[in-house]
Design a protein around this motif. Structure first.
Motif, PDB file in Angstrom:
ATOM      1  N   SER A   1       0.832  -1.203   0.000  1.00  0.00           N
ATOM      2  CA  SER A   1       0.000   0.000   0.000  1.00  0.00           C
ATOM      3  C   SER A   1       0.861   1.246   0.000  1.00  0.00           C
ATOM      4  CB  SER A   1      -0.923   0.027   1.227  1.00  0.00           C
ATOM      5  OG  SER A   1      -1.892  -0.977   1.131  1.00  0.00           O
TER       6      SER A   1
ATOM      7  N   LEU B   1      -5.102  -0.930   6.691  1.00  0.00           N
ATOM      8  CA  LEU B   1      -3.877  -1.526   6.167  1.00  0.00           C
ATOM      9  C   LEU B   1      -3.651  -2.890   6.797  1.00  0.00           C
ATOM     10  CD1 LEU B   1      -1.731   1.709   6.331  1.00  0.00           C
ATOM     11  CD2 LEU B   1      -2.898   0.766   4.335  1.00  0.00           C
TER      12      LEU B   1
ATOM     13  N   VAL C   1       4.075  -1.068   3.456  1.00  0.00           N
ATOM     14  CA  VAL C   1       3.385   0.218   3.334  1.00  0.00           C
ATOM     15  C   VAL C   1       4.439   1.310   3.200  1.00  0.00           C
ATOM     16  CG1 VAL C   1       1.777   1.856   4.377  1.00  0.00           C
ATOM     17  CG2 VAL C   1       1.473  -0.589   4.794  1.00  0.00           C
TER      18      VAL C   1
END
Length: 172
Positions: free
Chosen positions: A110, A148, A153
């Motif tokens: 992400s 998340l 990330v």
């Protein structure tokens, strides 16, 4: 039209596309983008916009630019993955936050673009302005915890505050 919220197409977008493509930037996070919520394509990038506050006093808005043909990741089997290999999902979008997930069989990651409120510009609304910023970070932490997964990330943050005085593993 003339009152449309921010830039969507035009010379600035074309210039940014050409500049970042020539520098081989794979992913870019922008704050103060001033663009309407949605997705658009330039010659070399796909852009996700969180939307802005407007249309008259257009402000805020985060964007994520992702190159359409450069390699974004290497799969465990050595395959080079580009944007076309991923299903892309916007997990959250508001004028100060954009969470985008990239999913494929080989991996998931992400990208998070954040624009923290500025202490000097925050209205106190009957309490200390720092409380607004503290509340924003608390909300953002909750969004991260609920949106998340346990995955890679990357955070692209305009913190509107000093982060470090020297380069570190996370800054510089």
């Amino acid at each position: 039209g003339a009152r449309e919220c921010g830039r969507r197409i035009g010379t600035r977008t074309q210039r940014l596309d050409a500049q970042w493509h020539s520098q081989r930037f794979h992913i870019i996070g922008l704050q103060e983008a001033r663009t309407p919520k949605g997705t658009l394509h330039t010659e070399h990038y796909r852009i996700w916009s969180s939307g802005c506050v407007g249309p008259d006093a257009v402000r805020l808005g985060c964007e994520l630019w992702c190159h359409t043909s450069l390699v974004l990741a290497t799969a465990p089997d050595g395959r080079q993955l580009t944007l076309a290999d991923f299903v892309v999902v916007v997990l959250h979008a508001d004028p100060r936050r954009l969470f985008v997930r990239f999913e494929c069989v080989a991996m998931t990651f992400s990208m998070v673009v954040l624009h923290t409120p500025c202490l000097q510009k925050t209205k106190g609304q009957g309490h200390r302005p720092i409380d607004d910023i503290s509340n924003w970070w608390e909300e953002t932490s909750q969004l991260c915890a609920t949106s998340l997964r346990d995955e890679l990330v990357w955070y692209m943050v305009d913190a509107n505050a000093p982060l470090a005085t020297t380069a570190t593993a996370s800054f510089g």
